[in-house]
Design a protein around this motif. Structure first.
Motif, PDB file in Angstrom:
ATOM      1  N   SER B  92      33.569  35.792  50.668  1.00  0.00           N
ATOM      2  CA  SER B  92      34.845  35.677  49.812  1.00  0.00           C
ATOM      3  C   SER B  92      35.435  36.976  50.320  1.00  0.00           C
ATOM      4  N   GLU B  93      36.893  36.903  50.149  1.00  0.00           N
ATOM      5  CA  GLU B  93      37.707  38.182  50.408  1.00  0.00           C
ATOM      6  C   GLU B  93      38.358  38.587  49.266  1.00  0.00           C
ATOM      7  N   LYS B  94      38.917  37.399  48.682  1.00  0.00           N
ATOM      8  CA  LYS B  94      39.724  37.912  47.504  1.00  0.00           C
ATOM      9  C   LYS B  94      39.051  37.518  45.959  1.00  0.00           C
ATOM     10  N   ALA B  95      39.187  38.194  45.067  1.00  0.00           N
ATOM     11  CA  ALA B  95      38.555  37.784  43.830  1.00  0.00           C
ATOM     12  C   ALA B  95      39.584  36.484  43.238  1.00  0.00           C
ATOM     13  N   VAL B  96      38.672  35.758  42.596  1.00  0.00           N
ATOM     14  CA  VAL B  96      39.071  34.563  41.886  1.00  0.00           C
ATOM     15  C   VAL B  96      38.988  34.731  40.352  1.00  0.00           C
ATOM     16  N   TYR B  97      40.105  34.446  39.615  1.00  0.00           N
ATOM     17  CA  TYR B  97      40.146  34.472  38.284  1.00  0.00           C
ATOM     18  C   TYR B  97      40.694  33.225  37.947  1.00  0.00           C
ATOM     19  N   ARG B  98      40.367  32.914  36.488  1.00  0.00           N
ATOM     20  CA  ARG B  98      40.872  31.823  35.893  1.00  0.00           C
ATOM     21  C   ARG B  98      40.816  32.295  34.247  1.00  0.00           C
ATOM     22  N   GLY B  99      41.940  32.093  33.840  1.00  0.00           N
ATOM     23  CA  GLY B  99      42.031  32.247  32.497  1.00  0.00           C
ATOM     24  C   GLY B  99      41.887  31.053  31.664  1.00  0.00           C
ATOM     25  N   ASN B 100      41.149  30.877  30.324  1.00  0.00           N
ATOM     26  CA  ASN B 100      41.291  29.584  29.382  1.00  0.00           C
ATOM     27  C   ASN B 100      42.037  30.062  28.187  1.00  0.00           C
ATOM     28  N   GLY B 101      42.686  31.203  28.147  1.00  0.00           N
ATOM     29  CA  GLY B 101      43.548  31.561  26.974  1.00  0.00           C
ATOM     30  C   GLY B 101      42.761  32.525  26.277  1.00  0.00           C
ATOM     31  N   ALA B 102      41.505  32.178  26.155  1.00  0.00           N
ATOM     32  CA  ALA B 102      40.569  33.070  25.068  1.00  0.00           C
ATOM     33  C   ALA B 102      39.800  34.259  26.079  1.00  0.00           C
ATOM     34  N   GLU B 103      39.568  33.795  27.085  1.00  0.00           N
ATOM     35  CA  GLU B 103      38.511  34.952  28.067  1.00  0.00           C
ATOM     36  C   GLU B 103      39.150  34.444  29.551  1.00  0.00           C
ATOM     37  N   MET B 104      38.904  35.870  30.330  1.00  0.00           N
ATOM     38  CA  MET B 104      39.014  35.722  31.958  1.00  0.00           C
ATOM     39  C   MET B 104      37.974  35.534  32.469  1.00  0.00           C
ATOM     40  N   LEU B 105      37.624  34.368  33.493  1.00  0.00           N
ATOM     41  CA  LEU B 105      36.627  34.288  34.320  1.00  0.00           C
ATOM     42  C   LEU B 105      37.077  35.191  35.591  1.00  0.00           C
ATOM     43  N   LEU B 106      36.177  35.815  36.114  1.00  0.00           N
ATOM     44  CA  LEU B 106      36.429  36.639  37.347  1.00  0.00           C
ATOM     45  C   LEU B 106      35.138  36.547  38.121  1.00  0.00           C
ATOM     46  N   VAL B 107      35.643  36.055  39.481  1.00  0.00           N
ATOM     47  CA  VAL B 107      34.547  36.377  40.490  1.00  0.00           C
ATOM     48  C   VAL B 107      34.891  37.383  41.404  1.00  0.00           C
ATOM     49  N   ILE B 108      33.994  38.470  41.335  1.00  0.00           N
ATOM     50  CA  ILE B 108      34.570  39.529  42.362  1.00  0.00           C
ATOM     51  C   ILE B 108      33.844  39.930  43.647  1.00  0.00           C
ATOM     52  N   PRO B 109      34.326  39.791  44.657  1.00  0.00           N
ATOM     53  CA  PRO B 109      33.557  39.702  45.877  1.00  0.00           C
ATOM     54  C   PRO B 109      32.880  41.341  46.001  1.00  0.00           C
ATOM     55  N   ASP B 110      31.571  41.214  46.201  1.00  0.00           N
ATOM     56  CA  ASP B 110      31.075  42.633  46.163  1.00  0.00           C
ATOM     57  C   ASP B 110      29.691  42.485  47.073  1.00  0.00           C
ATOM     58  N   ASN B 111      29.643  43.215  48.059  1.00  0.00           N
ATOM     59  CA  ASN B 111      28.290  43.314  48.941  1.00  0.00           C
ATOM     60  C   ASN B 111      27.472  43.817  48.116  1.00  0.00           C
TER      61      ASN B 111
END
Lengths: 123, 411
Positions: B92-111
């Protein structure tokens, strides 16, 4: 109720946010809560703070106090999870709130120089 | 899959199960075949094969597995979330995020590699109340991670979607923590310990634990920065029973990775060789990676870690790693004290001992120093092994750095 559905503002708000910049006593919620003094130290991202608050109300109030951190110009806010103190303050009670947070590793974490306080009266 | 979910439901409890699983979100994490998906500190994964709660699962992205992750939110004992982790092949090159109103879900690419996730600092940057907002993601907010991605779930009231995310492995003083990668073919090398911080000019130690006795071979240590080798050192392993300590100097710039490669040059020696016989056949003593000369002010010596000065006017220094099979070692040390243009030189013989059976040891030697002097000079240029004050060997350090134990014995 007004026509648009929002309640009329007959009384003061039960929550407020203040930026703590100058020394001295600062009223946060009129008639309810004031900040008597505040202190913030930042050692390369390791932040320690102290906040002295006093209840102005005559009866016991439950107050939720949250501390927020900013750079010197209040342009950037830095956060590492919410810093919340759920306090039950008797009338005239003075409470000192202390804490420390490690912001090392955050970009420009060493720039934290000011703090703000958010207070909400819980009913 | 169904059984895994049943186990997850048991872990979560009856209350709110329906809501939890209806809202369970699928989170894609990059992982190669045979790699692990690891759980964060407050997460339990359900093994898709055994259906048992585990902290890590070895995955095969080709199998299209879904791994339930039960995550308890930090500071909120009664709040649990369930995520379905899906390992995917790729990068993955870019971070993926998704917010469900209450919290943020975040996938951070990191080797991440073999680096401990605890030594990472993750952050997201966005806007909140009209201000720039930088949020640090704490270790306890990491739900799961692979060698390529870190998945975090955190609450951030009032903040919009992150515009920028990243991670940092810098220490407060700007130094970086070196990653140690072990590539050992045929021989099990475990327990590599490296220092937390690496600075320019700093000497530090890497200790490699080898499980089997009597291994003979070579240890290759590479320092890597930006994918390029900046330093490579090789050392002999001779009859190491357990730990091997390797001293390394970051000469030019901080390194981001240290590769430790073990090369077997001979088959294993006979198991459980007689310790006494080994001691007798061992070379009397060898010098490994010692600094031939160090000159500077006491404060500089402290940074160099080869010598430091205490407040009481005493200094101690480490002459390097002394190799031997026991006995007493005498290390002659010449101290040149330079002050106000004058020069005073004093030579002393410092005795240190190696414990029997120790194949490697380092000793701190305390030297009395005259106060008020500006410069110290420690050339541990010679050493000799002594038993009852008799000198057996005398080899210069510079030579002995490249000498094999056999060559030392011949001398």
């Amino acid at each position: 109720m007004t026509a648009c559905g929002t309640p009329p503002r007959t009384s003061q708000s039960d929550s407020a946010f203040v930026l703590l910049e100058k020394e001295g006593i600062r009223e946060v919620l009129p008639g309810t809560l004031e900040v008597r003094s505040h202190r913030l130290a930042n050692d390369k991202g390791k932040v320690t703070f102290e906040l002295e608050v006093r209840s102005l109300a005559s009866e016991t109030r439950k107050v939720r106090i949250a501390v927020r951190f900013f750079d010197a110009e209040f342009r950037t806010e830095y956060e590492k999870g919410p810093v919340v103190f759920p306090e039950s303050l008797e009338g005239g009670a003075v409470r000192v709130l202390r804490g420390s947070l490690d912001f090392t590793g955050m970009p420009e974490g060493g720039r934290i120089a000011r703090m703000g306080m958010e207070a909400r009266v819980e009913r | 899959m169904i059984q895994s979910l049943l186990v997850a439901m048991t872990l979560v409890g009856e209350e709110g199960q329906e809501r939890l699983f209806q809202n369970a979100q699928i989170v894609r994490l990059m992982a190669r075949k045979g790699e692990k998906v690891c759980a964060g500190p407050l997460t339990l994964l359900i093994d898709p094969v055994t259906h048992q709660p585990v902290k890590s699962v070895v995955v095969d992205p080709a199998k299209n597995q879904l791994i339930p992750a039960v995550y308890r939110h930090p500071g909120e004992a009664d709040r649990v979330s369930v995520f379905l982790l899906r390992p995917m092949e790729g990068r993955s090159e870019k971070a993926v995020y998704r917010g469900n109103g209450a919290e943020m879900l975040l996938v951070i690419p990191d080797n991440l590699g073999d680096r401990d996730v605890r030594k990472r600092s993750f952050w997201s940057e966005g806007r909140k109340d009209g201000r720039r907002h930088v949020r640090q993601v704490t270790y306890y907010e990491i739900v799961a991670y692979t060698s390529r991605d870190a998945f975090a779930a955190y609450r951030c009231e009032g903040a919009g979607p992150p515009e920028k995310v990243g991670y940092s492995d810098e220490n407060p003083d700007g130094s970086r923590t070196a990653e140690v990668v072990v590539q050992a073919e045929g021989v099990h090398v475990s327990g590599v310990s490296s220092p937390g911080r690496v600075k320019i000019g700093q000497e530090y130690e890497i200790t490699v634990s080898i499980r089997s006795d009597g291994i003979k071979g070579r240890l290759l240590v590479k320092a890597i920065r930006d994918g390029k080798d900046v330093q490579e050192k090789e050392t002999d392993l001779e009859r190491r029973p357990a730990d091997v300590t390797y001293r390394y100097v970051a000469e030019r710039e901080p390194v981001e990775q240290v590769n430790v490669t073990y090369r077997r040059v001979e088959e294993l020696l006979p198991e459980k060789a007689d310790a006494k016989a080994v001691a007798e056949s061992a070379p009397p003593v060898g010098f490994q990676d010692a600094n031939p000369c160090y000159e500077g002010k006491p404060s500089a010596l402290r940074e160099g870690m080869t010598a430091s000065r205490s407040g009481s006017g005493k200094s101690f220094f480490r002459p390097g790693i002394l190799l031997g099979a026991g006995g007493t070692v005498l290390v002659p040390v010449a101290i040149a004290l330079l002050a106000d243009g004058g020069k005073e030189e004093r030579k002393t013989l410092v005795q240190t001992s190696l414990q029997d059976g120790d194949a490697s040891a380092s000793e701190e030697i305390v030297l009395e120093l005259t106060q008020g002097k500006e410069k110290l000079r420690f050339p541990p240029s010679k050493y000799r092994r002594s038993e009852k004050e008799s000198v057996l060997e005398e080899v210069t350090t510079r030579e002995s750095r490249t000498l094999t134990p056999e060559a030392i014995r011949e001398r």
